[in-house]
Design a protein around this motif. Sequence first.
Motif, PDB file in Angstrom:
ATOM      1  N   SER A 183       7.379  21.913  -1.997  1.00 39.24           N
ATOM      2  CA  SER A 183       8.445  21.881  -3.008  1.00 39.24           C
ATOM      3  C   SER A 183       8.659  20.499  -3.609  1.00 39.24           C
ATOM      4  CB  SER A 183       9.758  22.373  -2.394  1.00 39.24           C
ATOM      5  OG  SER A 183      10.157  21.488  -1.369  1.00 39.24           O
ATOM      6  N   GLY A 184       7.881  19.519  -3.127  1.00 42.83           N
ATOM      7  CA  GLY A 184       8.067  18.178  -3.666  1.00 42.83           C
ATOM      8  C   GLY A 184       6.850  17.305  -3.451  1.00 42.83           C
ATOM      9  N   ILE A 185       6.958  16.116  -3.984  1.00 45.45           N
ATOM     10  CA  ILE A 185       5.914  15.113  -3.813  1.00 45.45           C
ATOM     11  C   ILE A 185       6.637  13.776  -3.641  1.00 45.45           C
ATOM     12  CG2 ILE A 185       5.542  14.638  -6.279  1.00 45.45           C
ATOM     13  CD1 ILE A 185       2.459  14.765  -5.619  1.00 45.45           C
ATOM     14  N   ALA A 186       5.998  12.868  -2.939  1.00 42.44           N
ATOM     15  CA  ALA A 186       6.651  11.582  -2.671  1.00 42.44           C
ATOM     16  C   ALA A 186       5.634  10.458  -2.699  1.00 42.44           C
ATOM     17  CB  ALA A 186       7.337  11.620  -1.306  1.00 42.44           C
ATOM     18  N   ILE A 187       6.161   9.266  -2.945  1.00 43.28           N
ATOM     19  CA  ILE A 187       5.357   8.061  -2.760  1.00 43.28           C
ATOM     20  C   ILE A 187       5.862   7.433  -1.471  1.00 43.28           C
ATOM     21  CG2 ILE A 187       4.670   5.807  -3.667  1.00 43.28           C
ATOM     22  CD1 ILE A 187       5.352   6.886  -6.479  1.00 43.28           C
ATOM     23  N   MET A 218       0.840  -1.193   0.000  1.00 40.63           N
ATOM     24  CA  MET A 218       0.000   0.000   0.000  1.00 40.63           C
ATOM     25  C   MET A 218       0.877   1.246   0.000  1.00 40.63           C
ATOM     26  SD  MET A 218      -3.267  -0.744   0.202  1.00 40.63           S
ATOM     27  CE  MET A 218      -4.460  -0.201   1.365  1.00 40.63           C
ATOM     28  N   TYR A 219       0.432   2.228  -0.747  1.00 45.90           N
ATOM     29  CA  TYR A 219       1.197   3.460  -0.878  1.00 45.90           C
ATOM     30  C   TYR A 219       0.279   4.671  -0.703  1.00 45.90           C
ATOM     31  CZ  TYR A 219       4.600   0.336  -3.025  1.00 45.90           C
ATOM     32  OH  TYR A 219       5.478  -0.696  -3.263  1.00 45.90           O
ATOM     33  N   ALA A 220       0.888   5.769  -0.289  1.00 43.62           N
ATOM     34  CA  ALA A 220       0.207   7.062  -0.260  1.00 43.62           C
ATOM     35  C   ALA A 220       1.082   8.030  -1.049  1.00 43.62           C
ATOM     36  CB  ALA A 220       0.024   7.550   1.168  1.00 43.62           C
ATOM     37  N   ILE A 221       0.461   9.043  -1.599  1.00 43.54           N
ATOM     38  CA  ILE A 221       1.212  10.089  -2.301  1.00 43.54           C
ATOM     39  C   ILE A 221       1.122  11.339  -1.443  1.00 43.54           C
ATOM     40  CG2 ILE A 221       1.361  11.494  -4.384  1.00 43.54           C
ATOM     41  CD1 ILE A 221      -0.350   8.351  -4.916  1.00 43.54           C
ATOM     42  N   TRP A 222       2.286  11.865  -1.129  1.00 43.69           N
ATOM     43  CA  TRP A 222       2.384  13.004  -0.214  1.00 43.69           C
ATOM     44  C   TRP A 222       2.948  14.232  -0.900  1.00 43.69           C
ATOM     45  CZ3 TRP A 222       5.547  10.736   4.485  1.00 43.69           C
ATOM     46  CH2 TRP A 222       4.732   9.883   5.232  1.00 43.69           C
ATOM     47  N   PHE A 223       2.390  15.407  -0.578  1.00 38.99           N
ATOM     48  CA  PHE A 223       3.059  16.674  -0.853  1.00 38.99           C
ATOM     49  C   PHE A 223       4.098  16.850   0.245  1.00 38.99           C
ATOM     50  CE2 PHE A 223      -1.208  17.684  -2.690  1.00 38.99           C
ATOM     51  CZ  PHE A 223      -0.793  17.967  -3.988  1.00 38.99           C
ATOM     52  N   LEU A 224       5.289  17.315  -0.127  1.00 40.88           N
ATOM     53  CA  LEU A 224       6.355  17.537   0.856  1.00 40.88           C
ATOM     54  C   LEU A 224       6.657  19.027   0.972  1.00 40.88           C
ATOM     55  CD1 LEU A 224       8.815  14.663  -0.123  1.00 40.88           C
ATOM     56  CD2 LEU A 224       7.119  14.678   1.729  1.00 40.88           C
ATOM     57  N   PHE A 225       6.960  19.457   2.179  1.00 41.92           N
ATOM     58  CA  PHE A 225       7.286  20.856   2.447  1.00 41.92           C
ATOM     59  C   PHE A 225       8.735  21.146   2.084  1.00 41.92           C
ATOM     60  CE2 PHE A 225       3.877  19.754   5.408  1.00 41.92           C
ATOM     61  CZ  PHE A 225       2.993  20.789   5.185  1.00 41.92           C
ATOM     62  N   GLU A 226       8.998  22.393   1.727  1.00 46.09           N
ATOM     63  CA  GLU A 226      10.401  22.770   1.502  1.00 46.09           C
ATOM     64  C   GLU A 226      11.127  22.695   2.844  1.00 46.09           C
ATOM     65  OE1 GLU A 226      12.211  25.812   2.269  1.00 46.09           O
ATOM     66  OE2 GLU A 226      10.566  26.488   3.512  1.00 46.09           O
ATOM     67  N   LYS A 227      12.451  22.667   2.796  1.00 49.50           N
ATOM     68  CA  LYS A 227      13.291  22.331   3.948  1.00 49.50           C
ATOM     69  C   LYS A 227      12.954  23.109   5.233  1.00 49.50           C
ATOM     70  CE  LYS A 227      18.192  21.379   4.905  1.00 49.50           C
ATOM     71  NZ  LYS A 227      18.182  21.623   6.323  1.00 49.50           N
ATOM     72  N   SER A 228      12.877  24.427   5.169  1.00 46.33           N
ATOM     73  CA  SER A 228      12.656  25.185   6.408  1.00 46.33           C
ATOM     74  C   SER A 228      11.251  24.929   6.981  1.00 46.33           C
ATOM     75  CB  SER A 228      12.913  26.682   6.219  1.00 46.33           C
ATOM     76  OG  SER A 228      11.950  27.248   5.372  1.00 46.33           O
ATOM     77  N   ASP A 229      10.251  24.773   6.116  1.00 41.68           N
ATOM     78  CA  ASP A 229       8.898  24.464   6.597  1.00 41.68           C
ATOM     79  C   ASP A 229       8.825  23.030   7.122  1.00 41.68           C
ATOM     80  OD1 ASP A 229       7.910  26.987   6.134  1.00 41.68           O
ATOM     81  OD2 ASP A 229       7.039  26.499   4.184  1.00 41.68           O
ATOM     82  N   ASP A 230       9.557  22.122   6.492  1.00 44.19           N
ATOM     83  CA  ASP A 230       9.631  20.741   6.982  1.00 44.19           C
ATOM     84  C   ASP A 230      10.216  20.730   8.399  1.00 44.19           C
ATOM     85  OD1 ASP A 230       9.695  17.660   6.192  1.00 44.19           O
ATOM     86  OD2 ASP A 230      11.602  18.116   7.164  1.00 44.19           O
ATOM     87  N   GLU A 231      11.291  21.481   8.595  1.00 44.97           N
ATOM     88  CA  GLU A 231      11.919  21.559   9.919  1.00 44.97           C
ATOM     89  C   GLU A 231      10.978  22.204  10.939  1.00 44.97           C
ATOM     90  OE1 GLU A 231      15.546  23.616   8.937  1.00 44.97           O
ATOM     91  OE2 GLU A 231      16.483  21.774   8.161  1.00 44.97           O
TER      92      GLU A 231
END
Length: 164
Positions: A141-145, A1-14
């Motif tokens: 700034s990105g997307i991931a599986i 099973m997988y989900a597709i995620w929007f990812l935050f840019e580095k400073s927002d991720d932190e």
Amino acid sequence: MYAIWFLFEKSDDEYISQIISKLSNQYGSPIFTPHVTAYGLVDAELETIDKIVSESIDSIKSFDIEKNNISFSDDFWKTLFIDFNSNASMLKINTHLTKHLSKFSKYEFKPHASLIYKEMNDVEKQKLSDSLEIKNSFKISGIAIQEFFECIEEWKIVREYSLG
């Protein structure tokens, strides 16, 4: 099973990671990667999902998302979360994903970033929600599986893509 995620840019991720870590330490809950689910739980081959995700982000640049509010629910996966307003880029990606992935599973897109996964009563969640001061704007700034497992600590990103 997988989900597709929007990812935050580095400073927002932190920024969000610090909130998740603080809540995790305070409540003994799991730590996880900050994300906004673009499409949830698909039981399909990774290569199939990879192709669909790649097509969905074609010509999409990094974009800002705006906080609507901090909210909570009885759904474990939405214990306490930042509720975001949809925007054109998110909707374009989600529409493409829905068109190609709905044959595997249905997903209702309500953009949010969870801050804690924990069984809590509404009084605790309301108190937490009221106590958090969270900025209004974030950059995607990105997307991931992400490969999904019942155990949150086992989640892992198996593909990652940069926007623009």
